[in-house]
Design a protein around this motif. Structure first.
Motif, PDB file in Angstrom:
ATOM      1  N   ALA A  99       0.834  -1.206   0.000  1.00  0.00           N
ATOM      2  CA  ALA A  99       0.000   0.000   0.000  1.00  0.00           C
ATOM      3  C   ALA A  99       0.865   1.251   0.000  1.00  0.00           C
ATOM      4  CB  ALA A  99      -0.934  -0.002   1.214  1.00  0.00           C
ATOM      5  N   VAL A 100       1.944   1.214   0.819  1.00  0.00           N
ATOM      6  CA  VAL A 100       2.838   2.368   0.862  1.00  0.00           C
ATOM      7  C   VAL A 100       3.483   2.591  -0.498  1.00  0.00           C
ATOM      8  CG1 VAL A 100       5.001   3.229   1.826  1.00  0.00           C
ATOM      9  CG2 VAL A 100       3.300   2.192   3.334  1.00  0.00           C
ATOM     10  N   ALA A 101       3.913   1.451  -1.109  1.00  0.00           N
ATOM     11  CA  ALA A 101       4.543   1.554  -2.426  1.00  0.00           C
ATOM     12  C   ALA A 101       3.574   2.124  -3.453  1.00  0.00           C
ATOM     13  CB  ALA A 101       5.045   0.189  -2.868  1.00  0.00           C
ATOM     14  N   GLU A 102       2.316   1.661  -3.368  1.00  0.00           N
ATOM     15  CA  GLU A 102       1.322   2.129  -4.332  1.00  0.00           C
ATOM     16  C   GLU A 102       0.993   3.600  -4.121  1.00  0.00           C
ATOM     17  OE1 GLU A 102      -1.927  -0.524  -3.883  1.00  0.00           O
ATOM     18  OE2 GLU A 102      -0.868  -2.237  -4.761  1.00  0.00           O
ATOM     19  N   ASP A 103       1.161   4.071  -2.869  1.00  0.00           N
ATOM     20  CA  ASP A 103       0.837   5.454  -2.579  1.00  0.00           C
ATOM     21  C   ASP A 103       1.870   6.423  -3.147  1.00  0.00           C
ATOM     22  OD1 ASP A 103      -0.636   4.889   0.721  1.00  0.00           O
ATOM     23  OD2 ASP A 103      -1.515   4.896  -1.294  1.00  0.00           O
ATOM     24  N   LYS A 104       3.040   5.917  -3.484  1.00  0.00           N
ATOM     25  CA  LYS A 104       4.055   6.784  -4.064  1.00  0.00           C
ATOM     26  C   LYS A 104       3.593   7.307  -5.426  1.00  0.00           C
ATOM     27  CE  LYS A 104       8.479   5.402  -2.112  1.00  0.00           C
ATOM     28  NZ  LYS A 104       9.888   5.048  -2.424  1.00  0.00           N
ATOM     29  N   THR A 105       3.807   8.577  -5.643  1.00  0.00           N
ATOM     30  CA  THR A 105       3.541   9.151  -6.961  1.00  0.00           C
ATOM     31  C   THR A 105       4.789   8.954  -7.818  1.00  0.00           C
ATOM     32  OG1 THR A 105       2.005  10.777  -6.064  1.00  0.00           O
ATOM     33  CG2 THR A 105       2.984  11.257  -8.221  1.00  0.00           C
ATOM     34  N   LYS A 106       4.592   8.370  -8.974  1.00  0.00           N
ATOM     35  CA  LYS A 106       5.722   8.061  -9.847  1.00  0.00           C
ATOM     36  C   LYS A 106       5.808   9.118 -10.942  1.00  0.00           C
ATOM     37  CE  LYS A 106       7.930   3.964 -11.865  1.00  0.00           C
ATOM     38  NZ  LYS A 106       7.772   2.520 -12.152  1.00  0.00           N
ATOM     39  N   VAL A 107       6.973   9.730 -11.066  1.00  0.00           N
ATOM     40  CA  VAL A 107       7.174  10.839 -11.997  1.00  0.00           C
ATOM     41  C   VAL A 107       8.285  10.471 -12.976  1.00  0.00           C
ATOM     42  CG1 VAL A 107       7.654  13.311 -12.231  1.00  0.00           C
ATOM     43  CG2 VAL A 107       6.534  12.441 -10.155  1.00  0.00           C
ATOM     44  N   GLY A 108       8.001  10.608 -14.275  1.00  0.00           N
ATOM     45  CA  GLY A 108       8.973  10.251 -15.306  1.00  0.00           C
ATOM     46  C   GLY A 108       9.441  11.457 -16.100  1.00  0.00           C
ATOM     47  N   PHE A 109      10.664  11.359 -16.615  1.00  0.00           N
ATOM     48  CA  PHE A 109      11.249  12.416 -17.436  1.00  0.00           C
ATOM     49  C   PHE A 109      11.833  11.803 -18.696  1.00  0.00           C
ATOM     50  CE2 PHE A 109      11.064  14.259 -13.285  1.00  0.00           C
ATOM     51  CZ  PHE A 109      10.910  15.620 -13.475  1.00  0.00           C
ATOM     52  N   VAL A 110      11.549  12.442 -19.819  1.00  0.00           N
ATOM     53  CA  VAL A 110      12.130  12.035 -21.098  1.00  0.00           C
ATOM     54  C   VAL A 110      13.059  13.161 -21.553  1.00  0.00           C
ATOM     55  CG1 VAL A 110      11.667  11.249 -23.444  1.00  0.00           C
ATOM     56  CG2 VAL A 110      10.000  10.781 -21.630  1.00  0.00           C
ATOM     57  N   TYR A 111      14.337  12.823 -21.731  1.00  0.00           N
ATOM     58  CA  TYR A 111      15.367  13.819 -22.018  1.00  0.00           C
ATOM     59  C   TYR A 111      15.913  13.659 -23.433  1.00  0.00           C
ATOM     60  CZ  TYR A 111      15.683  14.354 -16.877  1.00  0.00           C
ATOM     61  OH  TYR A 111      15.415  14.570 -15.538  1.00  0.00           O
ATOM     62  N   VAL A 112      16.136  14.779 -24.101  1.00  0.00           N
ATOM     63  CA  VAL A 112      16.660  14.747 -25.469  1.00  0.00           C
ATOM     64  C   VAL A 112      18.178  14.569 -25.495  1.00  0.00           C
ATOM     65  CG1 VAL A 112      17.039  17.230 -25.773  1.00  0.00           C
ATOM     66  CG2 VAL A 112      16.367  15.817 -27.748  1.00  0.00           C
ATOM     67  N   GLY A 113      18.838  14.919 -24.405  1.00  0.00           N
ATOM     68  CA  GLY A 113      20.292  14.792 -24.317  1.00  0.00           C
ATOM     69  C   GLY A 113      20.684  13.993 -23.099  1.00  0.00           C
ATOM     70  N   PRO A 114      21.978  13.833 -22.878  1.00  0.00           N
ATOM     71  CA  PRO A 114      22.446  13.140 -21.674  1.00  0.00           C
ATOM     72  C   PRO A 114      22.377  14.062 -20.460  1.00  0.00           C
ATOM     73  CG  PRO A 114      24.321  13.853 -22.969  1.00  0.00           C
ATOM     74  CD  PRO A 114      23.093  14.213 -23.771  1.00  0.00           C
ATOM     75  N   ILE A 115      22.193  13.482 -19.282  1.00  0.00           N
ATOM     76  CA  ILE A 115      22.084  14.325 -18.081  1.00  0.00           C
ATOM     77  C   ILE A 115      23.402  15.022 -17.771  1.00  0.00           C
ATOM     78  CG2 ILE A 115      20.185  12.999 -17.086  1.00  0.00           C
ATOM     79  CD1 ILE A 115      22.233  11.667 -15.236  1.00  0.00           C
ATOM     80  N   GLY A 116      24.474  14.565 -18.388  1.00  0.00           N
ATOM     81  CA  GLY A 116      25.761  15.211 -18.177  1.00  0.00           C
ATOM     82  C   GLY A 116      26.114  16.239 -19.236  1.00  0.00           C
ATOM     83  N   ASP A 117      25.108  16.735 -19.967  1.00  0.00           N
ATOM     84  CA  ASP A 117      25.422  17.671 -21.059  1.00  0.00           C
ATOM     85  C   ASP A 117      25.908  19.025 -20.562  1.00  0.00           C
ATOM     86  OD1 ASP A 117      23.074  18.899 -20.212  1.00  0.00           O
ATOM     87  OD2 ASP A 117      22.057  18.808 -22.140  1.00  0.00           O
ATOM     88  N   GLY A 118      25.720  19.291 -19.280  1.00  0.00           N
ATOM     89  CA  GLY A 118      26.167  20.567 -18.736  1.00  0.00           C
ATOM     90  C   GLY A 118      25.254  21.727 -19.036  1.00  0.00           C
ATOM     91  N   GLY A 119      24.123  21.470 -19.713  1.00  0.00           N
ATOM     92  CA  GLY A 119      23.218  22.546 -20.100  1.00  0.00           C
ATOM     93  C   GLY A 119      21.759  22.173 -19.903  1.00  0.00           C
ATOM     94  N   TRP A 120      21.020  22.101 -21.004  1.00  0.00           N
ATOM     95  CA  TRP A 120      19.569  21.916 -20.994  1.00  0.00           C
ATOM     96  C   TRP A 120      19.116  20.692 -20.185  1.00  0.00           C
ATOM     97  CZ3 TRP A 120      15.190  24.429 -22.373  1.00  0.00           C
ATOM     98  CH2 TRP A 120      14.038  23.678 -22.620  1.00  0.00           C
ATOM     99  N   THR A 121      19.587  19.522 -20.553  1.00  0.00           N
ATOM    100  CA  THR A 121      19.138  18.314 -19.876  1.00  0.00           C
ATOM    101  C   THR A 121      19.660  18.262 -18.447  1.00  0.00           C
ATOM    102  OG1 THR A 121      18.856  17.060 -21.924  1.00  0.00           O
ATOM    103  CG2 THR A 121      19.230  15.785 -19.928  1.00  0.00           C
ATOM    104  N   TYR A 122      20.872  18.730 -18.248  1.00  0.00           N
ATOM    105  CA  TYR A 122      21.435  18.790 -16.900  1.00  0.00           C
ATOM    106  C   TYR A 122      20.512  19.569 -15.968  1.00  0.00           C
ATOM    107  CZ  TYR A 122      24.550  20.348 -13.131  1.00  0.00           C
ATOM    108  OH  TYR A 122      25.101  20.632 -11.911  1.00  0.00           O
ATOM    109  N   GLU A 123      19.977  20.688 -16.434  1.00  0.00           N
ATOM    110  CA  GLU A 123      19.116  21.508 -15.586  1.00  0.00           C
ATOM    111  C   GLU A 123      17.750  20.850 -15.360  1.00  0.00           C
ATOM    112  OE1 GLU A 123      19.616  24.086 -13.690  1.00  0.00           O
ATOM    113  OE2 GLU A 123      21.724  24.172 -14.247  1.00  0.00           O
TER     114      GLU A 123
END
Length: 357
Positions: A20-44
């Motif tokens: 029940a606790v697990a189900e109560d968690k709100t799951k949030v997803g992100f789709v990124y056009v670049g790598p998270i280490g790009d230092g710019g747009w996706t990083y932010e």
């Protein structure tokens, strides 16, 4: 036997409670056009994701997929997220617009938030930042600091967001330096360090001693540093590793507060379709530290412009302004309306070259 049954019942109860606790968690997803280490747009954007986790703790779970091409791959990734039980999906690039709408139709109970687009649906909101406000400040600094009077601009794609930025920077560079000239190279990518470096090199070869960019990597700043006498600006993130070299300031994309607010809205059932377009005043656009390489009076003027934009007393698109073809656009003191800005498909007077179709 009774003791074993009690243990089993307790274990089952604990398991159910855990589920029940697990189900109560709100799951949030992100789709990124670049790598998270790009230092710019996706990083932010990913910093914003981490701020959700920090603010909401074990009430949320976040997931992301990076370097997702715009097109069919994006639709596949969004579909898989929805199938995996994600409650709220942020799709963080303009080219994800139609895939977001397509997937949202198939999953009406999932909420979608699309960055920089304009199509909405009962379960799709849009959000963007008024980056052009920061471009105006960059233009002011660039126009004052160029010695060659040639400013280079690396464009990603010829969409209204990028055209607005070019126009805003040019208007404000021209105001302080009537001799200034903009040279524009289209990279046709959001993130490709090699292409971005090549674009910067071409502009520098053409005499540009200031490089502005609407692409996501630090490659243009690296090219400016290698040239030795060229300055540039951080894009989307501070890119502070170049602060002792060519980087004289930056535009900051500040997504965290919006991401937290919209996640909370899903959690408490108040989420509704909105179109958000905020800027410096609302705190969605920031200006990174202006370094001492910028003359003190220019820095003071830039900060005064930032304050005036923030309090609404100045609009970066204020007439008199003409379009590139010489036709009138804004009269003296008139400001551009959001509809025109959102669909901007023209250069202002003085810019050379055609907008690619």
């Amino acid at each position: 036997m009774k003791f074993t049954t009690l243990l089993t019942s307790a274990a089952m109860a604990l398991g159910l409670a855990t589920s029940a606790v697990a189900e109560d968690k709100t799951k949030v997803g992100f789709v990124y056009v670049g790598p998270i280490g790009d230092g710019g747009w996706t990083y932010e954007h990913d910093r914003g994701r981490l701020e959700i986790e920090e603010a909401l703790g074990d009430k949320v779970e976040t997931v992301y997929v990076e370097s997702v091409p715009e097109g069919p791959d994006a639709e596949r990734v969004m579909t898989q997220m929805a199938l995996d039980g994600v409650d709220l999906i942020f799709t963080t690039s303009f080219g994800y617009m139609d895939p977001t709408i397509n997937v949202a139709k198939k999953f009406p109970n999932v909420k979608f938030e699309h960055a920089t687009g304009y199509k909405t649906a009962p379960n799709v909101s849009t959000y963007s930042a008024r980056f052009y406000e920061g471009r105006a400040i960059q233009g002011h600094i660039a126009g004052n600091m160029t010695e060659s009077n040639i400013i280079g601009y690396i464009g990603s794609y010829p969409i209204p967001e990028v055209i607005r930025g070019i126009n805003a920077a040019y208007i404000h560079a021209k105001k302080v330096n009537p001799d200034v000239e903009f040279k524009i190279v289209w990279a046709y990518t959001w993130f490709d360090p090699a292409k971005e470096a090549d674009a910067a090199a071409v502009l520098i070869e053409q005499g540009a001693d200031v490089i502005l960019q609407h692409t996501d990597s630090t490659a243009p700043l690296a090219a400016a540093e290698a040239a030795g006498n060229v300055i540039g600006f951080g894009q989307a993130a501070d890119m502070a590793e170049y602060a002792d070299g060519p980087r004289v300031s930056s535009i900051l994309d500040i997504w965290g507060p919006y991401y937290i607010q919209r996640t909370k809205a899903v959690m408490d059932g108040t989420w509704e379709t909105v179109s958000t377009w905020d800027g410096i005043g609302a705190g969605m656009v920031g200006i990174g530290e202006i370094t001492d390489r910028v003359p003190a009076d220019v820095k003071e003027e830039a900060l005064a412009m930032k304050a005036a934009i923030a309090d609404g007393s100045y609009h970066p698109f204020t007439g008199p302004l003409k379009k590139q073809d010489g036709s009138d656009w804004l009269a003296e003191g008139e400001t551009a309306d959001d509809g025109t800005l959102a669909g901007m498909n023209f250069y202002v007077e003085g810019l050379e070259g055609d907008i690619p179709q």
